[in-house]
Design a protein around this motif. Structure first.
Motif, short mmCIF file in Angstrom:
data_model
loop_
_atom_site.label_atom_id
_atom_site.label_comp_id
_atom_site.label_asym_id
_atom_site.label_seq_id
_atom_site.Cartn_x
_atom_site.Cartn_y
_atom_site.Cartn_z
N MET A 169 0.64 -1.27 0.03
CA MET A 169 0.10 -0.07 -0.05
C MET A 169 0.86 1.26 0.07
O MET A 169 1.96 1.21 0.30
N PRO A 170 0.33 2.33 -0.52
CA PRO A 170 1.16 3.64 -0.50
C PRO A 170 1.65 4.44 0.94
O PRO A 170 0.79 3.84 1.76
N PRO A 171 2.62 4.95 0.98
CA PRO A 171 2.71 5.57 2.19
C PRO A 171 1.80 6.64 2.70
O PRO A 171 0.94 7.04 1.72
N ALA A 172 1.46 6.61 3.87
CA ALA A 172 0.38 7.23 4.65
C ALA A 172 0.88 8.26 5.65
O ALA A 172 1.93 8.03 6.34
N ILE A 173 0.25 9.51 5.72
CA ILE A 173 0.10 10.10 6.85
C ILE A 173 -1.00 10.38 7.57
O ILE A 173 -2.11 10.53 6.57
N ASN A 195 4.24 -1.24 5.03
CA ASN A 195 3.90 -0.22 4.57
C ASN A 195 4.28 1.07 5.60
O ASN A 195 4.47 0.71 6.76
N ARG A 196 4.59 2.36 4.97
CA ARG A 196 4.96 3.50 5.96
C ARG A 196 3.51 4.07 6.36
O ARG A 196 2.72 4.29 5.57
N CYS A 197 3.37 4.20 7.52
CA CYS A 197 2.27 4.95 7.96
C CYS A 197 2.68 5.92 9.15
O CYS A 197 3.26 5.45 10.33
#
Length: 299
Positions: free
Chosen positions: A215-219, A246-248
């Motif tokens: 999944m795409p990186p998220a903030i 994934n990045r979160c």
């Protein structure tokens, strides 16, 4: 979450609170290298039963020969209220950071024939429209984020998780996620169950139950005392994102609730004067920093 909203009046006030939260001044933008157009270009990205769904496009005023990153923004409103213009403020501010920012309409749930499943389908259609028209819009098709507030954040994540079973030649998958007061855990929401048609339906559209690798990186920007989109569900979503590789980036703000309000007793009908403007400005600044870090915003 959304389970005690008994009247349209209450929901309408929630919408206004969402708008207030996203249009608060962005810290440091007075020194921004670029300015954003104050009036959007308006196009139709889809037409459902002869009803147009519009995209409101904000661009940096500074010309560029290189394709720009973009972000597609989805408004909040409990999946049954609001329109694309509610996100104009944040779209303008993200355009000052060098992105093409596009706020979009989607079908609103009427508790009869239209449900959040339709809204998710529209969100995917909006992402595909932006990617299909990337060259014409001056956008890099590999740098298209999705973002939203509250119910709109649910739709933003949905474009990364759910897809039409028959697929499509053009991907609806965003390349990054920007989420605020995010409805990412909807399976236990009385309101969401009512809109979707039941427990199983609500669970099938609950992002935290469907996180997967790639999944795409998220903030994610969240009030720790939020009782509309509770922080526990947001924390669970980010934990599962990280466990899946994934990045979160999760920023929990202590002492504030939904949309960063300080009035914790009145979150579903927001006390607008109680929204913490310093926290909202910090959330805006962190959003731009995240977009810079992943190569979307101007350095």
């Amino acid at each position: 979450m959304f389970g005690t909203q008994g009247t349209d009046h209450m929901i309408a006030k929630i919408i206004f609170g969402m708008v207030l939260a996203v249009v608060l001044p962005l810290a440091g933008q007075a020194r921004a290298a670029e300015a954003a157009a104050t009036e959007p270009e308006v196009e139709t990205y889809a037409r459902i039963d002869n009803v147009p769904l519009t995209a409101r496009i904000f661009r940096p005023t500074e010309q560029s020969n290189a394709p720009r990153a973009a972000i597609v923004l989805f408004h909040g409103g409990g999946w049954n209220k609001g329109d694309a213009s509610w996100m104009d403020g944040v779209a303008q501010r993200l355009a000052t950071a060098g992105l093409v920012a596009i706020s979009v309409d989607y079908r609103l749930s009427d508790q009869k024939t239209t449900t959040p499943f339709d809204a998710v389908s529209d969100a995917r259609a909006a992402m595909r429209w932006v990617r299909s028209n990337a060259t014409r819009l001056g956008i890099d098709p590999k740098r298209i984020a999705s973002g939203g507030t509250s119910a709109g954040a649910h739709l933003a994540v949905a474009t990364a998780i759910f897809d039409d079973p028959w697929g499509d030649a053009v991907s609806a998958r965003p390349d990054a996620l920007v989420l605020r007061s995010a409805a990412v855990s909807t399976a236990d929401s009385t309101w969401f169950r009512k809109l979707t048609g039941g427990t199983a339906q609500a669970a099938s559209l609950s992002p935290d139950l469907h996180v997967r690798p790639g999944m795409p990186p998220a903030i994610v920007l969240q009030g720790a005392e939020d009782n509309v989109t509770p922080a526990a569900g947001v924390q669970r979503f980010c934990d599962r994102m990280r466990q899946s590789g994934n990045r979160c980036d999760l920023q929990l703000y202590p002492g504030v609730g939904h949309l960063f309000t300080r009035n914790l007793q009145q979150q579903e009908i927001p006390d607008y004067d109680a929204i913490d403007r310093d926290i909202a400005a910090d959330a805006n600044a962190r959003t731009v920093a995240f977009l810079r870090d992943i190569g979307f915003a101007q350095p």
